[in-house]
Design a protein around this motif. Structure first.
Motif, PDB file in Angstrom:
ATOM      1  N   UNK A  34       1.346   7.335   6.298  1.00  0.00           N
ATOM      2  CA  UNK A  34       1.317   7.668   4.864  1.00  0.00           C
ATOM      3  C   UNK A  34       0.878   6.469   4.038  1.00  0.00           C
ATOM      4  N   UNK A  35       1.554   5.349   4.194  1.00  0.00           N
ATOM      5  CA  UNK A  35       1.214   4.152   3.415  1.00  0.00           C
ATOM      6  C   UNK A  35      -0.151   3.604   3.816  1.00  0.00           C
ATOM      7  N   UNK A  36      -0.470   3.689   5.096  1.00  0.00           N
ATOM      8  CA  UNK A  36      -1.743   3.149   5.583  1.00  0.00           C
ATOM      9  C   UNK A  36      -2.926   3.886   4.969  1.00  0.00           C
ATOM     10  N   UNK A  37      -2.863   5.214   4.937  1.00  0.00           N
ATOM     11  CA  UNK A  37      -3.950   6.005   4.365  1.00  0.00           C
ATOM     12  C   UNK A  37      -4.103   5.705   2.880  1.00  0.00           C
ATOM     13  N   UNK A  38      -2.998   5.586   2.176  1.00  0.00           N
ATOM     14  CA  UNK A  38      -3.073   5.268   0.749  1.00  0.00           C
ATOM     15  C   UNK A  38      -3.648   3.867   0.529  1.00  0.00           C
ATOM     16  N   UNK A  39      -3.326   2.949   1.406  1.00  0.00           N
ATOM     17  CA  UNK A  39      -3.899   1.602   1.302  1.00  0.00           C
ATOM     18  C   UNK A  39      -5.417   1.632   1.498  1.00  0.00           C
ATOM     19  N   UNK A  40      -5.898   2.496   2.400  1.00  0.00           N
ATOM     20  CA  UNK A  40      -7.347   2.630   2.612  1.00  0.00           C
ATOM     21  C   UNK A  40      -8.019   3.129   1.347  1.00  0.00           C
ATOM     22  N   UNK A  41      -7.417   4.113   0.697  1.00  0.00           N
ATOM     23  CA  UNK A  41      -7.988   4.637  -0.544  1.00  0.00           C
ATOM     24  C   UNK A  41      -8.015   3.548  -1.617  1.00  0.00           C
ATOM     25  N   UNK A  42      -6.927   2.798  -1.736  1.00  0.00           N
ATOM     26  CA  UNK A  42      -6.876   1.727  -2.738  1.00  0.00           C
ATOM     27  C   UNK A  42      -7.913   0.644  -2.447  1.00  0.00           C
ATOM     28  N   UNK A  43      -8.173   0.395  -1.182  1.00  0.00           N
ATOM     29  CA  UNK A  43      -9.154  -0.622  -0.784  1.00  0.00           C
ATOM     30  C   UNK A  43     -10.516  -0.350  -1.411  1.00  0.00           C
ATOM     31  N   UNK A  44     -10.883   0.932  -1.487  1.00  0.00           N
ATOM     32  CA  UNK A  44     -12.195   1.295  -2.019  1.00  0.00           C
ATOM     33  C   UNK A  44     -12.182   1.565  -3.517  1.00  0.00           C
ATOM     34  N   UNK A  45     -11.013   1.547  -4.119  1.00  0.00           N
ATOM     35  CA  UNK A  45     -10.912   1.933  -5.530  1.00  0.00           C
ATOM     36  C   UNK A  45     -10.212   0.881  -6.385  1.00  0.00           C
ATOM     37  N   UNK A  46     -10.403  -0.381  -6.032  1.00  0.00           N
ATOM     38  CA  UNK A  46      -9.850  -1.476  -6.830  1.00  0.00           C
ATOM     39  C   UNK A  46      -8.356  -1.316  -7.087  1.00  0.00           C
ATOM     40  N   UNK A  47      -7.648  -0.922  -6.044  1.00  0.00           N
ATOM     41  CA  UNK A  47      -6.190  -0.827  -6.142  1.00  0.00           C
ATOM     42  C   UNK A  47      -5.675   0.497  -6.646  1.00  0.00           C
ATOM     43  N   UNK A  48      -6.571   1.421  -7.026  1.00  0.00           N
ATOM     44  CA  UNK A  48      -6.140   2.721  -7.533  1.00  0.00           C
ATOM     45  C   UNK A  48      -6.055   3.724  -6.393  1.00  0.00           C
ATOM     46  N   UNK A  49      -5.042   4.614  -6.436  1.00  0.00           N
ATOM     47  CA  UNK A  49      -4.917   5.649  -5.425  1.00  0.00           C
ATOM     48  C   UNK A  49      -5.952   6.751  -5.638  1.00  0.00           C
ATOM     49  N   UNK A  50      -6.365   6.954  -6.886  1.00  0.00           N
ATOM     50  CA  UNK A  50      -7.493   7.849  -7.187  1.00  0.00           C
ATOM     51  C   UNK A  50      -7.266   9.262  -6.660  1.00  0.00           C
TER      52      UNK A  50
END
Length: 419
Positions: free
Chosen positions: A331-347
């Motif tokens: 759960x946290x890992x997938x959200x971290x991947x999304x934030x990686x591409x979105x300047x820290x935003x979960x988007x």
């Protein structure tokens, strides 16, 4: 022969051509469409080779016109009295195909290697229905299974001035990358019962490809018999099936998918990681995280404008006290991947980045998961419906499918009021 062995052989013979529905045998009296081979000189027939420009292949096919992955298809227009297709020697024995004219309900039939099948005659439901004489109608077929496939050898059209017609592709394209959950494993009709199919076909007016295969991991590792993960296999034409190994082996002979020769995906959906998250495959959260970033970078390098939807893993359901609670994975890992591409935003909805997070929590309940840990047909429909609305709200896509059947043999109702 002992009684047990006799019973075992009888059971195997019975189930080799059956579909089990909640443990009971579903009737599968599909029409036998096989006919004798059609010779090139046979009067009235016109033959089209598999590379004819009139033929449009859906999903991933190789240079030998062999289909791969989940729910690949063939589509073309026709002006003819009869349509038949000859299948090559790389066609899986007994593979189940869905086919139809225009927006009629899907029909099902089994085909096999080195055979010819008659799909369309003037008696076929929908033939010239409400159409002027000699109008172009559309024929489409889809492979229902994720492990089997067909090889197109020849398409035959019969009748005076019979001909095939190229049907232009839709202007928008979607790609879905996944594992068994997306390929439709254990759904009633597998690939064409999956949420992937319900979503992508159900949106209407969109080309799509489902590059999903059971047991595959995201990380490039051996998982449940698959020699590679999606960070490697998504770049290739074939899937990780035994027939792919038989044809291409595991090495430099595996052909790569020619991304430049096909339209870029406007939207790419990724739903993968359940197999990585299983302790049997010994993949760490760090390896999964880095592989997810690698896959998204691979996608973005080939389709810079593609919007990417990352689906959270819903896992199974466990009983807690007197109710059921959904599990998850990474759960946290997938959200971290999304934030990686979105300047820290979960988007989760729109935003500045091109990677979007779709949270599956609350969509499925415990009775939407079958005994083998995969969604029921109802579960697939629920997930597809939520994703469809997410795409409409996030990207402004209109839902343009309005009438034709998408998921076959799901028409159930109750006419009895007195019970």
């Amino acid at each position: 022969m002992g009684l047990f062995r006799f019973m075992l052989l009888t059971f195997v013979a019975l189930t080799s051509a059956t579909i089990l529905q909640n443990g009971q045998i579903r009737p599968t009296n599909y029409p036998d469409t096989a006919i004798a081979a059609i010779s090139a000189s046979e009067l009235g027939w016109r033959a089209y080779s598999p590379d004819a420009r009139e033929l449009s292949y859906k999903g991933r096919w190789d240079h030998q016109y062999i289909s791969w992955w989940s729910a690949p298809g063939l589509k073309f227009g026709f002006q003819a009295q009869q349509i038949a297709i000859s299948f090559g020697n790389y066609t899986s024995d007994g593979v189940l195909l869905a086919y139809r004219i225009d927006g009629q309900d899907w029909q099902l039939t089994n085909v096999t290697a080195n055979s010819t099948h008659l799909f369309i005659t003037p008696e076929t439901t929908g033939y010239n229905l409400t159409q002027p004489a000699n109008a172009t109608q559309t024929f489409e077929l889809r492979v229902t299974n994720w492990a089997y496939g067909v090889q197109i050898q020849c398409v035959h059209a019969y009748g005076p001035e019979a001909r095939l017609v190229h049907i232009p592709n839709y202007t928008r394209t979607i790609e879905l990358i996944g594992d068994s959950l997306s390929a439709g494993q254990y759904a009633t009709l597998e690939g064409i019962s999956s949420y992937s199919w319900g979503l992508l076909y159900g949106l209407g007016n969109a080309e799509f490809s489902i590059t999903a295969y059971p047991g595959i991991c995201l990380h490039d590792s051996r998982c449940y018999g698959n020699l590679h993960g999606q960070t490697y296999q998504w770049l290739k034409i074939p899937d990780t099936s035994g027939r792919a190994l038989e044809i291409y082996g595991d090495g430099p002979g595996i052909p790569s998918w020619d991304f430049a020769a096909h339209p870029a995906a406007d939207i790419t959906i990724i739903n993968i990681g359940t197999n990585d998250n299983n302790t049997a495959n010994n993949i760490t959260a760090s390896e999964y995280h880095d592989s997810y970033i690698q896959l998204i970078n691979e996608i973005h390098a080939r389709w810079p404008a593609s919007q990417i939807i990352v689906i959270s893993l819903w896992g199974g359901f466990g009983q807690v006290g007197n109710t059921w609670v959904q599990g998850g994975g990474f759960v946290d890992t997938i959200q971290d991947v999304v934030r990686y591409f979105n300047n820290g935003s979960l988007n989760e909805r729109g935003g500045q980045g091109f990677v979007h997070y779709f949270n599956t929590t609350g969509i499925l309940e415990h009775n939407d998961i079958g005994p083998l840990y995969h969604p029921t047909d109802v579960g697939h429909v629920k997930l597809a419906s939520h994703l469809m609305q997410y795409i409409r709200l996030t990207f402004g896509w209109l839902l343009e499918q309005s009438g034709p059947e998408v998921q076959h043999e799901t028409l159930y109702w109750n006419d009895e009021a007195d019970y």
